[in-house]
Design an enzyme around this catalytic site. Structure first.
Site, mmCIF file in Angstrom:
data_model
loop_
_atom_site.group_PDB
_atom_site.id
_atom_site.type_symbol
_atom_site.label_atom_id
_atom_site.label_comp_id
_atom_site.label_asym_id
_atom_site.label_seq_id
_atom_site.Cartn_x
_atom_site.Cartn_y
_atom_site.Cartn_z
ATOM 1 N N HIS A 298 1.038 -1.155 -0.134
ATOM 2 C CA HIS A 298 0.464 -0.011 0.059
ATOM 3 C C HIS A 298 1.109 1.535 0.093
ATOM 4 C CE1 HIS A 298 -4.214 -0.157 -0.416
ATOM 5 N NE2 HIS A 298 -4.643 0.614 0.401
ATOM 6 N N ASP B 11 -3.322 7.364 -1.317
ATOM 7 C CA ASP B 11 -4.770 6.644 -1.984
ATOM 8 C C ASP B 11 -4.480 5.950 -3.213
ATOM 9 O OD1 ASP B 11 -7.703 6.327 -1.912
ATOM 10 O OD2 ASP B 11 -7.971 8.312 -2.861
ATOM 11 N N GLY C 180 -5.234 0.840 -5.350
ATOM 12 C CA GLY C 180 -5.727 -0.087 -5.464
ATOM 13 C C GLY C 180 -5.847 -0.042 -7.319
ATOM 14 N N ARG C 181 -6.193 1.624 -7.568
ATOM 15 C CA ARG C 181 -6.420 1.778 -8.778
ATOM 16 C C ARG C 181 -4.284 1.355 -9.989
ATOM 17 N NH1 ARG C 181 -9.157 7.220 -7.543
ATOM 18 N NH2 ARG C 181 -9.372 6.232 -5.831
ATOM 19 N N GLY D 87 -2.569 -0.599 -8.592
ATOM 20 C CA GLY D 87 -2.041 -2.182 -8.436
ATOM 21 C C GLY D 87 -3.075 -2.681 -9.779
#
Length: 231
Positions: free
Chosen positions: A157, A161, A164-165, A167
């Site tokens: 992580h 922020d 996820g996008r 990754g």
């Protein structure tokens, strides 16, 4: 020779861009429809009634995809930062920079990597992925390396922020550069995806990844055949 990339028509690339943006942002809570996403990315039209944030979450994929298509095969720390820079443009002031404050994954007991360790850990991550892909003897082994490293990336992580996008963009990057059809995580199966990440069930994740890759191969073929017929 990268047969997959050679078969990718311009229309398919637009199709991939739209679906990648739509599904990846929807997994993170973006409420724009597929139609809205097409309007923004393909027709440069801004539908009414959307928030500025949701607009940029989708719009930012254009630049990120342009980078992805021309980027080198090997993923570097700088490339990861650049993907994040584009994906989070106009959304965060620290876009393209690793986190400075410890973060947490919603609903997970996993402790993410401490901020001061991120640069070293990401460098190791890049080297491990390259090593595994270089030594993979089959497409299945490549998919296993890509998805296993994806789980590891999300555990690190590295950003405040947009992890996820970023990754999921890295999954598409690795697939295309390794002569695989891109693996797109569908928003409808967010629950399954999150479960694989948190349980680290790599065996089932790979099985699913192979299914998704095969489906995408068929889609590439359809667009390829369509272009041939139109000539």
């Amino acid at each position: 020779m990268n047969i997959i990339v050679e078969k990718m028509t311009n229309e398919y690339i637009d199709d991939l861009l739209v679906r990648a943006a739509h599904h990846s942002t929807a997994i993170e809570g973006n409420t724009l429809t597929l139609g809205d996403t097409i309007s923004i990315l393909i027709h440069n039209y801004i539908p009414k009634g959307m928030t500025e944030r949701e607009y940029y979450e989708v719009k930012n994929y254009k630049k990120a995809f342009e980078l992805l298509l021309k980027a080198d095969r090997v993923i570097s720390t700088d490339l990861i930062k650049n993907y994040h820079r584009y994906i989070m443009e106009n959304l965060r002031e620290d876009n393209g920079e690793f986190k400075k404050i410890q973060n947490i994954i919603l609903g997970s007991v996993i402790e993410t990597t401490k901020p001061y360790l991120v640069p070293t850990v990401i460098e190791d991550w890049c080297q491990n992925l390259e090593y595994r892909l270089n030594n993979a003897k089959t497409d299945e082994e490549k998919i296993e390396a890509i998805l296993d490293q994806h789980i590891k990336f999300e555990k690190i992580h590295p950003f405040g922020d947009g992890n996820g996008r970023t990754g999921r963009l890295l999954i598409i990057h690795s697939c295309l550069k390794e002569n695989l059809a891109p693996i797109l995580i569908p928003k409808e199966e967010k629950g399954k995806y999150i479960n694989f990440l948190t349980s680290e069930n790599i065996k089932e994740f790979v099985k699913w990844g192979i299914e998704l890759e095969n489906k995408e191969k068929e889609r590439i073929e359809l667009f390829h055949n369509k272009e041939k017929e139109e000539k």
